[in-house]
Design a protein around this motif. Sequence first.
Motif, mmCIF file in Angstrom:
data_model
loop_
_atom_site.group_PDB
_atom_site.id
_atom_site.type_symbol
_atom_site.label_atom_id
_atom_site.label_comp_id
_atom_site.label_asym_id
_atom_site.label_seq_id
_atom_site.Cartn_x
_atom_site.Cartn_y
_atom_site.Cartn_z
ATOM 1 N N CYS A 87 1.850 -3.367 0.113
ATOM 2 C CA CYS A 87 2.230 -2.229 -0.725
ATOM 3 C C CYS A 87 2.900 -1.142 0.122
ATOM 4 C CB CYS A 87 1.008 -1.683 -1.449
ATOM 5 S SG CYS A 87 1.369 -0.363 -2.613
ATOM 6 N N GLU B 290 6.453 -2.117 0.692
ATOM 7 C CA GLU B 290 7.203 -1.870 -0.539
ATOM 8 C C GLU B 290 7.495 -0.375 -0.699
ATOM 9 O OE1 GLU B 290 8.686 -3.220 -4.415
ATOM 10 O OE2 GLU B 290 8.030 -4.348 -2.671
ATOM 11 N N THR C 13 5.398 2.486 -7.690
ATOM 12 C CA THR C 13 4.971 2.436 -6.296
ATOM 13 C C THR C 13 3.909 3.499 -6.017
ATOM 14 O OG1 THR C 13 7.099 1.540 -5.598
ATOM 15 C CG2 THR C 13 5.776 2.639 -3.904
ATOM 16 N N ALA D 25 0.627 2.334 -7.423
ATOM 17 C CA ALA D 25 0.036 1.270 -6.597
ATOM 18 C C ALA D 25 -0.582 1.855 -5.329
ATOM 19 C CB ALA D 25 1.092 0.232 -6.247
ATOM 20 N N HIS E 49 -4.538 1.721 -4.125
ATOM 21 C CA HIS E 49 -5.002 1.257 -2.814
ATOM 22 C C HIS E 49 -5.737 2.362 -2.057
ATOM 23 C CE1 HIS E 49 -3.418 -2.758 -2.930
ATOM 24 N NE2 HIS E 49 -2.254 -2.299 -3.343
#
Length: 162
Positions: A85, A88, A114, A117, A121
């Motif tokens: 991630c 990304e 993004t 995400a 996390h």
Amino acid sequence: MANATTPAATEAGGASAPPDIATVRATARRLLAADAESFEAAEVAEVAEMTARLREDIAGLIPAVEALTRALPKDDVPRACALACLGEARMRLRLGDGDTDRVRLSVAVRMARTANALADHHQALGSRVVGRPQTPAQAGQTRQGAPTRAGHPHPQPAKEIP
């Protein structure tokens, strides 16, 4: 096309504290809702402002999530997902703003996804490092109610593939 990138100092840890997760999620929700309705419903200046804010939030979350991954074992699956991630997110920060309104909205939506995400996390890894659940995912539920793996923000696969 202008290429709006984040300065290396900010990405490398220039930000002292990560952005407020609730604010990041609220901004992302507004952009995703604008995408669902249509571009005409969203104002161009507002989309540009939210995209810029999400770029800053992503740049602030990158070092925070990276620091949390360092506290986990190298073979930890949630750690590996978070590192993917992060890659990304860095790629998204290198995206330009776009030349047309449709492209600008597309970039904004990608930034929103993004940021969401990274927030997932950050919360999931933060609870694993500290040792207390911070999200429904740590309690064994995702937003859709599907069971999750402990400490992992993504739902458990339907069945194992041999």
